[in-house]
Design a protein around this motif. Structure first.
Motif, PDB file in Angstrom:
ATOM      1  N   ALA A   1     -65.498  43.928 -20.380  1.00  0.00           N
ATOM      2  CA  ALA A   1     -65.699  44.562 -19.702  1.00  0.00           C
ATOM      3  C   ALA A   1     -64.963  43.730 -18.447  1.00  0.00           C
TER       4      ALA A   1
ATOM      5  N   ILE B   1     -61.464  43.373 -17.557  1.00  0.00           N
ATOM      6  CA  ILE B   1     -61.075  44.254 -16.733  1.00  0.00           C
ATOM      7  C   ILE B   1     -61.228  44.039 -15.291  1.00  0.00           C
ATOM      8  N   GLY B   2     -62.711  43.773 -15.328  1.00  0.00           N
ATOM      9  CA  GLY B   2     -62.798  43.691 -13.606  1.00  0.00           C
ATOM     10  C   GLY B   2     -62.459  42.348 -12.933  1.00  0.00           C
TER      11      GLY B   2
ATOM     12  N   MET C   1     -54.682  45.933 -16.743  1.00  0.00           N
ATOM     13  CA  MET C   1     -56.158  46.760 -15.999  1.00  0.00           C
ATOM     14  C   MET C   1     -56.436  47.448 -16.495  1.00  0.00           C
TER      15      MET C   1
ATOM     16  N   ASN D   1     -58.426  48.712 -19.801  1.00  0.00           N
ATOM     17  CA  ASN D   1     -59.245  49.879 -19.457  1.00  0.00           C
ATOM     18  C   ASN D   1     -58.797  50.955 -20.719  1.00  0.00           C
TER      19      ASN D   1
ATOM     20  N   GLN E   1     -67.196  46.341 -15.035  1.00  0.00           N
ATOM     21  CA  GLN E   1     -65.642  46.479 -14.028  1.00  0.00           C
ATOM     22  C   GLN E   1     -66.051  46.534 -12.559  1.00  0.00           C
TER      23      GLN E   1
ATOM     24  N   THR F   1     -62.092  56.269 -16.389  1.00  0.00           N
ATOM     25  CA  THR F   1     -62.734  55.425 -17.609  1.00  0.00           C
ATOM     26  C   THR F   1     -62.621  56.843 -18.494  1.00  0.00           C
TER      27      THR F   1
END
Length: 295
Positions: free
Chosen positions: A68, A71-72, A161, A165, A181, A227
């Motif tokens: 996570a 991805i952030g 991303m 994700n 994220q 998401t």
């Protein structure tokens, strides 16, 4: 309702909310500095979502948390390059086109990274979506400089991303994944903002109203829905639908600011719609067969 159909409907709704978010952001940026606005918006949205998933956040494994956070970091980096593109670009239409190419890259990049092979319908839709985005964003002038390079880098970060994700959403709940994220993306953009911008909280109530609309609707709700939808279908299935965002944005902007859409804008919107229909042709064919009366 099948998972893929649910993903389609949620993503279409997501692109509509994202388009409204462009209007909210434009109004809020009349007061906020760009990076500070994005940092406060993303970090605030992540904290809001965290209140609704404290236990799931505590239950994340180390591997899930790292996924996570990665991805952030990708998301935050994409936003930094996007802002730099806005600062240095000679032609914003070119920038909008280059940034939109991020989701177009997803099916091929996902396959290169070991994901599923895109269907031939996905490949058939690409010429329509690229030409549609080009007609929607570009005019007779195409200049490529530092700003345009930043937009292209932003598109690559957004593509990666989107892929990671989608993969993480299969095993991690949408709420904790989105919360982490967004907070990380807010931290990344906030650190860059601290070096290049002056922070202020002295804004009019109207500016704060647009900010909170961006935070709750265009960020918390939008990315939570996205998401969750990405966890229902593979990236090559969901990416093309996300290209509807600039279409809704153009249509909504013409209404919001009382503008008249040009023929090229209408043509671009039509081509993107055709791309989505081509990409989802098998599902549409099954739906039409189900609706056909039995004789």
């Amino acid at each position: 309702m099948t998972q893929h159909l649910r993903a389609d409907l949620l993503l279409v709704a997501t692109t509509l909310i994202a388009a409204a978010g462009w209007m909210f952001s434009k109004e809020a940026l009349a007061g906020f500095s760009p990076l500070f606005f994005i940092a406060l918006r993303f970090a605030g949205a992540g904290v809001v979502l965290a209140f609704f998933c404290i236990k799931p956040l505590q239950s994340l494994t180390k591997i899930q948390l790292i996924a996570a956070i990665k991805i952030g970091l990708l998301f935050g980096s994409a936003m930094v390059f996007w802002i730099l593109g806005l600062k240095h670009a000679q032609h914003l239409g070119v920038g909008a086109f280059l940034t939109s190419l991020g989701v177009v890259m997803v099916p091929l990049l996902n396959f290169i990274l070991g994901g599923e092979k895109p269907s031939h319908f996905a490949f058939l839709s690409l010429p329509f979506v690229v030409s549609g985005l080009a007609v929607l964003s570009l005019d007779s002038e195409f200049y490529f400089g530092l700003g345009e390079l930043c937009f292209l880098l932003s598109a690559f970060f957004l593509a990666f991303m989107f892929i990671f994700n989608s993969r993480a959403a299969i095993s991690i709940g949408a709420l904790p994944l989105t919360s982490v994220q967004l907070m990380v993306a807010g931290l990344v953009t906030g650190l860059v903002s601290a070096f290049f911008e002056e922070w202020s909280f002295q804004y009019s109530p109207a500016i704060w109203g647009w900010f909170f609309a961006s935070l709750f609707l265009a960020t918390s709700l939008r990315f939570l829905m996205q998401t969750y939808a990405q966890g229902l279908a593979p990236p090559s299935h969901t990416a093309i639908i996300m290209t509807l965002e600039p279409v809704w944005t153009a249509l909504l902007a013409s209404f919001w600011f009382s503008e008249t859409m040009s023929f090229s804008q209408l043509l671009g919107c039509t081509l993107v719609f055709v791309a989505v229909l081509v990409n989802r042709a098998p599902a549409l064919r099954l739906w039409l067969r189900a609706k056909r009366p039995h004789l």
